[in-house]
Design an enzyme around this catalytic site. Structure first.
Site, PDB file in Angstrom:
ATOM      1  N   TRP A  17       0.828  -1.224   0.000  1.00 24.73           N
ATOM      2  CA  TRP A  17       0.000   0.000   0.000  1.00 24.73           C
ATOM      3  C   TRP A  17       0.854   1.264   0.000  1.00 24.73           C
ATOM      4  O   TRP A  17       0.328   2.357   0.037  1.00 24.73           O
ATOM      5  CB  TRP A  17      -0.958  -0.014   1.192  1.00 24.73           C
ATOM      6  N   GLU A  23      -5.749   0.441   5.421  1.00 19.67           N
ATOM      7  CA  GLU A  23      -5.840   0.947   6.799  1.00 19.67           C
ATOM      8  C   GLU A  23      -6.862   0.166   7.621  1.00 19.67           C
ATOM      9  O   GLU A  23      -6.646  -0.084   8.808  1.00 19.67           O
ATOM     10  CB  GLU A  23      -6.160   2.444   6.804  1.00 19.67           C
ATOM     11  N   THR A  35      -4.761  -6.118  12.661  1.00 21.38           N
ATOM     12  CA  THR A  35      -4.065  -7.263  12.088  1.00 21.38           C
ATOM     13  C   THR A  35      -2.636  -6.890  11.716  1.00 21.38           C
ATOM     14  O   THR A  35      -2.385  -5.772  11.270  1.00 21.38           O
ATOM     15  CB  THR A  35      -4.847  -7.755  10.838  1.00 21.38           C
ATOM     16  N   GLY A  67     -10.623 -11.885  10.873  1.00 23.04           N
ATOM     17  CA  GLY A  67     -11.273 -11.536  12.147  1.00 23.04           C
ATOM     18  C   GLY A  67     -11.929 -10.165  12.117  1.00 23.04           C
ATOM     19  O   GLY A  67     -11.804  -9.434  11.137  1.00 23.04           O
ATOM     20  N   TYR A  68     -12.633  -9.850  13.185  1.00 22.38           N
ATOM     21  CA  TYR A  68     -13.343  -8.561  13.279  1.00 22.38           C
ATOM     22  C   TYR A  68     -14.130  -8.293  11.985  1.00 22.38           C
ATOM     23  O   TYR A  68     -13.872  -7.334  11.266  1.00 22.38           O
ATOM     24  CB  TYR A  68     -12.372  -7.409  13.549  1.00 22.38           C
ATOM     25  N   TYR A  72      -8.841   8.040  13.539  1.00 23.29           N
ATOM     26  CA  TYR A  72      -7.546   7.572  13.030  1.00 23.29           C
ATOM     27  C   TYR A  72      -7.599   7.341  11.526  1.00 23.29           C
ATOM     28  O   TYR A  72      -6.762   7.852  10.767  1.00 23.29           O
ATOM     29  CB  TYR A  72      -7.085   6.276  13.738  1.00 23.29           C
ATOM     30  N   ASP A  97      -2.920   6.127  15.839  1.00 16.93           N
ATOM     31  CA  ASP A  97      -3.318   4.746  16.143  1.00 16.93           C
ATOM     32  C   ASP A  97      -2.499   4.270  17.341  1.00 16.93           C
ATOM     33  O   ASP A  97      -1.801   5.066  17.977  1.00 16.93           O
ATOM     34  CB  ASP A  97      -3.146   3.836  14.911  1.00 16.93           C
ATOM     35  N   CYS A 106      10.101   1.672  18.167  1.00 15.38           N
ATOM     36  CA  CYS A 106       9.491   2.011  19.459  1.00 15.38           C
ATOM     37  C   CYS A 106       8.432   0.948  19.761  1.00 15.38           C
ATOM     38  O   CYS A 106       7.256   1.216  19.905  1.00 15.38           O
ATOM     39  CB  CYS A 106       8.877   3.408  19.382  1.00 15.38           C
ATOM     40  N   CYS A 136      16.007   1.779  21.274  1.00 15.25           N
ATOM     41  CA  CYS A 136      16.291   3.213  21.389  1.00 15.25           C
ATOM     42  C   CYS A 136      17.591   3.617  20.681  1.00 15.25           C
ATOM     43  O   CYS A 136      17.715   4.760  20.239  1.00 15.25           O
ATOM     44  CB  CYS A 136      16.318   3.618  22.849  1.00 15.25           C
ATOM     45  N   CYS A 140      16.801   4.885  17.301  1.00 17.25           N
ATOM     46  CA  CYS A 140      15.627   5.760  17.181  1.00 17.25           C
ATOM     47  C   CYS A 140      15.995   7.195  16.815  1.00 17.25           C
ATOM     48  O   CYS A 140      16.809   7.832  17.482  1.00 17.25           O
ATOM     49  CB  CYS A 140      14.836   5.763  18.485  1.00 17.25           C
ATOM     50  N   CYS A 164      13.288  12.353  23.433  1.00 12.75           N
ATOM     51  CA  CYS A 164      12.340  11.425  24.056  1.00 12.75           C
ATOM     52  C   CYS A 164      12.488  11.451  25.575  1.00 12.75           C
ATOM     53  O   CYS A 164      13.524  11.076  26.128  1.00 12.75           O
ATOM     54  CB  CYS A 164      12.569  10.006  23.537  1.00 12.75           C
TER      55      CYS A 164
HETATM   56  N1  ADE Z   1      -0.533   0.184  10.323  1.00 12.32           N
HETATM   57  C1  ADE Z   1      -1.513   1.042  10.094  1.00 12.32           C
HETATM   58  N2  ADE Z   1      -1.307   1.758   8.977  1.00 12.32           N
HETATM   59  C2  ADE Z   1      -0.145   1.305   8.456  1.00 12.32           C
HETATM   60  C3  ADE Z   1       0.610   1.631   7.303  1.00 12.32           C
HETATM   61  N3  ADE Z   1       0.177   2.531   6.436  1.00 12.32           N
HETATM   62  N4  ADE Z   1       1.771   0.969   7.106  1.00 12.32           N
HETATM   63  C4  ADE Z   1       2.175   0.033   7.993  1.00 12.32           C
HETATM   64  N5  ADE Z   1       1.521  -0.318   9.084  1.00 12.32           N
HETATM   65  C5  ADE Z   1       0.360   0.317   9.319  1.00 12.32           C
END
Ligand code: ADE
Length: 351
Positions: free
Chosen positions: A26, A39, A45, A83-84, A122, A140, A193, A201, A204, A210
């Protein structure tokens, strides 16, 4: 007032993302429809689990109209195992709204996205920033963890007001490269993280700003109120078959796993004699009944502790006559056309 991330921290984060981002399907598109699907799938998941589903889903439903029109059983089959399932139902409801109210074109504002079923703060922020480059915040679980650690807050991240606070704080610092910014925070939370295990860390990009790192408190932050214990449900599952066909029933249209198919099951752990009596009350005359292994399935709020019986019936059996809402399905068809939730995985594997 100090912002949650300084302009310098934002630049460092974007640079880190350019150099470290994973190559994910994506991330090769700016099609809002495809980003929306990704998303929604990614909400509960893991990335690796989503990849094959994402490809298969887009093959069957390449655009909003195709999703609006796909028959429910096929949609559930595409979602089987993820799921869900309400996510899939909401996707279709939203696709229909996009067709009816927006001429089949995904709306291009945060507010309009937010009105669609299944799209919350989100997801609206993620689509708005990633697909349309709008300076919208997207918080998120990953992002919440990063921001909680960076700010060093002791606030409970399961509270809506904590999320709202970070959404507002983030909204003030989203840069021009909004989509990359959103994904950089998600990526940082997913790969560096990290939850549970020790965050990395040393790698990071936000280490210098932080608070949790500075104070040696990355193991204490984020603070999360303990979850309510899950309700435990004992169930007896029946694998009722004649060698070629297996009994399935359809779950009610409301509640857990609504509208999906399942192996017949009943609340409580039934002994063999009770199980036989129950099967006879459904119209079956078992030739043989044999105990299978126990299995457990964990949902968000419930745990199923299952015992199961393998029940043989005669191939000539046709005593259901549509009673008890049960169907006898040829095994080939069952795998191809019926979405059976993974909760039954331990027993479906015998078919
Ligand atoms: N989790 C939620 N959105 C994401 C994304 N665009 N790339 C990787 N993990 C994700």
């Amino acid at each position: 007032m100090n912002e949650i991330l300084s302009p310098n921290a934002v630049r460092t984060l974007l640079l880190w993302y350019q150099q470290n981002k994973r190559d994910l399907p994506w991330r090769h598109t700016s099609d809002p429809y495809k980003i929306w699907i990704s998303e929604i799938m990614l909400q509960q998941t893991r990335v690796e689990a989503v990849k094959p589903y994402y490809a298969r889903f887009l093959k069957s439903c390449p655009d909003v109209r195709a999703l609006a029109e796909i028959p429910e059983e096929k949609l559930m089959k595409l979602w089987e195992g993820l799921g869900y399932y309400s996510r899939a139902r909401n996707l279709q409801k939203a696709a229909r709204a996009v067709v009816e109210e927006h001429g089949g074109v995904m709306p291009a504002t945060y507010e309009a996205l937010l009105k669609l079923p299944g799209i919350g703060e989100y997801t609206a922020g993620a689509i708005a920033s990633i697909a349309y480059g709008l300076r919208a915040p997207a918080v998120d679980g990953n992002v919440l963890r990063v921001l909680a650690r960076v700010s060093g807050t002791d606030a409970d991240i399961t509270l809506p007001e904590t999320k709202k606070h970070f959404r507002e704080a983030l909204a003030r610092v989203v840069p021009e490269a909004a989509g990359d910014f959103t994904q950089s925070l998600i990526e940082l939370g997913a790969t560096v993280c990290a939850p549970n295990r020790e965050p990395m860390c040393q790698s990071c990009p936000l280490r210098d700003c932080c608070a949790a790192y500075r104070e040696g408190r990355t193991d204490e932050i984020p603070v999360r109120a303990p979850k309510k214990p899950r309700r435990i449900e004992e169930r007896t599952v029946f694998l009722i078959r004649d060698g070629d066909r297996t009994a399935l029933s359809k779950r009610p249209q409301k509640g857990l796993l609504s509208g999906l198919y399942e192996l017949p099951n009943i609340l409580g752990h039934l002994g063999e004699a009770e199980a036989l009596a129950h099967l006879r009350s459904l119209g079956f005359e078992p030739l043989r009944i044999q105990k299978l292994e126990n299995a457990k399935h964990v949902f968000t709020h419930i745990e199923w502790h299952m015992i199961a019986y393998d029940v043989r019936i005669t191939p000539e059996f046709d005593g259901l006559h549509g009673r008890s809402g049960m169907l006898l399905i040829p095994n080939g068809e069952l795998h191809q056309s019926y979405a059976i939730p993974s909760a039954f995985g331990a027993y479906v594997k015998y078919l």
